[in-house]
Design a protein around this motif. Sequence first.
Motif, PDB file in Angstrom:
ATOM      1  N   ARG A 126     -18.306  17.619 -21.091  1.00  0.00           N
ATOM      2  CA  ARG A 126     -18.361  19.187 -20.927  1.00  0.00           C
ATOM      3  C   ARG A 126     -18.442  19.597 -22.196  1.00  0.00           C
ATOM      4  O   ARG A 126     -19.416  20.569 -22.363  1.00  0.00           O
ATOM      5  CB  ARG A 126     -16.820  19.450 -20.269  1.00  0.00           C
ATOM      6  CG  ARG A 126     -16.576  19.123 -18.725  1.00  0.00           C
ATOM      7  CD  ARG A 126     -15.428  19.516 -18.380  1.00  0.00           C
ATOM      8  NE  ARG A 126     -15.089  19.100 -16.997  1.00  0.00           N
ATOM      9  CZ  ARG A 126     -13.952  19.553 -16.638  1.00  0.00           C
ATOM     10  NH1 ARG A 126     -12.927  19.942 -17.323  1.00  0.00           N
ATOM     11  NH2 ARG A 126     -13.766  19.126 -15.207  1.00  0.00           N
ATOM     12  N   LEU A 153     -22.041  21.727 -14.685  1.00  0.00           N
ATOM     13  CA  LEU A 153     -20.796  22.172 -15.392  1.00  0.00           C
ATOM     14  C   LEU A 153     -20.102  22.977 -14.600  1.00  0.00           C
ATOM     15  O   LEU A 153     -18.712  22.727 -14.389  1.00  0.00           O
ATOM     16  CB  LEU A 153     -21.063  23.135 -16.695  1.00  0.00           C
ATOM     17  CG  LEU A 153     -20.083  23.172 -17.701  1.00  0.00           C
ATOM     18  CD1 LEU A 153     -19.485  21.477 -17.898  1.00  0.00           C
ATOM     19  CD2 LEU A 153     -20.269  24.036 -18.905  1.00  0.00           C
ATOM     20  N   TYR A 157     -16.340  21.605 -13.023  1.00  0.00           N
ATOM     21  CA  TYR A 157     -15.141  22.309 -12.995  1.00  0.00           C
ATOM     22  C   TYR A 157     -14.473  22.253 -11.763  1.00  0.00           C
ATOM     23  O   TYR A 157     -13.228  22.370 -11.393  1.00  0.00           O
ATOM     24  CB  TYR A 157     -15.403  23.645 -13.536  1.00  0.00           C
ATOM     25  CG  TYR A 157     -15.118  23.740 -14.997  1.00  0.00           C
ATOM     26  CD1 TYR A 157     -13.963  23.765 -15.720  1.00  0.00           C
ATOM     27  CD2 TYR A 157     -16.392  23.666 -16.047  1.00  0.00           C
ATOM     28  CE1 TYR A 157     -13.795  23.676 -17.084  1.00  0.00           C
ATOM     29  CE2 TYR A 157     -16.116  23.649 -17.394  1.00  0.00           C
ATOM     30  CZ  TYR A 157     -14.819  23.482 -18.009  1.00  0.00           C
ATOM     31  OH  TYR A 157     -14.930  23.680 -19.257  1.00  0.00           O
TER      32      TYR A 157
END
Length: 254
Positions: A126, A153, A157
């Motif tokens: 990340r 991304l 998450y």
Amino acid sequence: MQQPLTDATARCQFGRAGCGGPVLHAPRAPTASAHGSMGPRRYPDGPDTGLDAVSDGNGAPGGSTRLRRLDRTTNWAVIVLAAVLTWAFSGEGNPHYLLLIGNLVLATFLTIEARRYRAYDIWRSRVRTLQAAVWAAGLDGSEPTDPEWRRRLADDYRTPAVKITMEEAVAHRLRRIYLPLLVILNAAWVVRVTAFGGARWPRSASIGMLSGVTVTAAVGVALLAAIALAFRPRTWHVHAELRTEELRNDGSTE
């Protein structure tokens, strides 16, 4: 006309809570030490590595915490290796198979460290995504090389998942630290059964009902299997991890 930078705008630009994005923490300031204002500085939780710059907000350990766990596992592996070598050569009556038990201990540490490395890679990947798509692009004004980085991304998450296999993690840790430790340990075993044994090889390498030839063959096969696992050709899925063949920008491997 440029809009004034309000407190709310500043909070959103720096990714603080309330803007709907990940929380970006500022680097920790060093605290004063007993040496005075001009002396060394210490950090409350160790130096800021940048791996905790992005937080899930779910209480899970961040990248720096998991990196420290990797270091602790490696430290214990080195300590155990030193203790085993010291004891094995401290007297002629000490059994040589203790060095082989050390192989099992190192294999256990390797398995634990590979599991921790898989979890650590989630946070590291990340940070590398943000470095390449946000920080590097902001510094030189270029467009991100991956137009889908926001979606990837965000998905990571929402549904965190490990990105590398256990086999790749084991191979990576073997190449980094554990293969040299195994070579040292087994080389010490060879010296122990040939130069310091009470009998000649292969009798000096026997363990109970197992002949010295059988034990030696098993040790050799295990070491060759570790070398093959570490260096076999593969497609690495570790995201932006530096390896020996990638340390130079010109493609040379000198």
